[in-house]
Design an enzyme around this catalytic site. Structure first.
Site, PDB file in Angstrom:
ATOM      1  N   HIS A   8      53.887 -74.538 -42.231  1.00 36.93           N
ATOM      2  CA  HIS A   8      53.668 -73.370 -41.369  1.00 36.93           C
ATOM      3  C   HIS A   8      52.215 -72.911 -41.406  1.00 36.93           C
ATOM      4  CE1 HIS A   8      54.762 -71.385 -45.301  1.00 36.93           C
ATOM      5  NE2 HIS A   8      53.769 -70.587 -44.977  1.00 36.93           N
ATOM      6  N   HIS A  81      46.648 -68.129 -43.581  1.00 36.55           N
ATOM      7  CA  HIS A  81      46.691 -69.322 -44.427  1.00 36.55           C
ATOM      8  C   HIS A  81      47.411 -70.458 -43.714  1.00 36.55           C
ATOM      9  CE1 HIS A  81      50.611 -67.379 -45.488  1.00 36.55           C
ATOM     10  NE2 HIS A  81      51.039 -68.628 -45.646  1.00 36.55           N
ATOM     11  N   GLU A 130      48.256 -72.797 -48.909  1.00 33.83           N
ATOM     12  CA  GLU A 130      49.506 -72.705 -49.670  1.00 33.83           C
ATOM     13  C   GLU A 130      50.100 -74.105 -49.782  1.00 33.83           C
ATOM     14  OE1 GLU A 130      52.422 -70.301 -47.625  1.00 33.83           O
ATOM     15  OE2 GLU A 130      53.793 -70.266 -49.320  1.00 33.83           O
TER      16      GLU A 130
END
Ligand code: CO
Length: 137
Positions: A8, A81, A130
């Site tokens: 994502h 992010h 991440e």
């Protein structure tokens, strides 16, 4: 280490409801389930599906939310992010640390129910990144 799929893109927003309205108006996109609180990360979260990935809308949860400062600098919100999947979260952390990357804290359970950690943007070309263990179905 092999980079897995882009799971994502995290987008910080002052209001998940307003962002969902934007995605609905612009693209006819619907949320993937209801928004939910993720107290361990200090955020409220809602996903929007795309054919090959997801947008993770994140709104501050509580006064000490890690995205509060980001929203101070970017009041209308913005791209926060990116998140890549990895097969083994602890192996990925050890390897990135061995290469000098600053890992922010210990792996903890993320929005998809699998462990995640973040690497400091200064060690990732300015992109807060991440890493998330691929869900085992
Ligand atoms: Co994320």
């Amino acid at each position: 280490m092999k980079l897995g799929r882009l799971n994502h893109v995290g987008v910080a927003t002052p209001s998940i409801e307003k962002s969902l309205e934007l995605y609905r108006t612009m693209f006819g996109a619907k949320p993937h389930g209801e928004p939910f609180d993720l107290p361990t990360q200090g955020v409220r979260v809602c996903f929007v599906d795309t054919p090959n990935s997801q947008i993770e809308l994140i709104e501050p949860l509580g006064d000490s939310s890690p995205i509060a400062k980001f929203l101070e600098k970017n009041p209308m919100g913005g791209q926060h992010h990116v998140c890549f999947e990895v097969p083994d979260i602890h192996a990925a952390k050890a390897e990135l640390e061995a290469k000098g990357a600053r890992v922010l804290g210990e792996p903890r359970i993320g929005a998809h129910g699998t462990p995640v950690f973040f690497v400091h943007p200064k060690d990732m070309g300015g992109v807060l990144t991440e890493f998330m263990e691929t869900p085992k179905h």
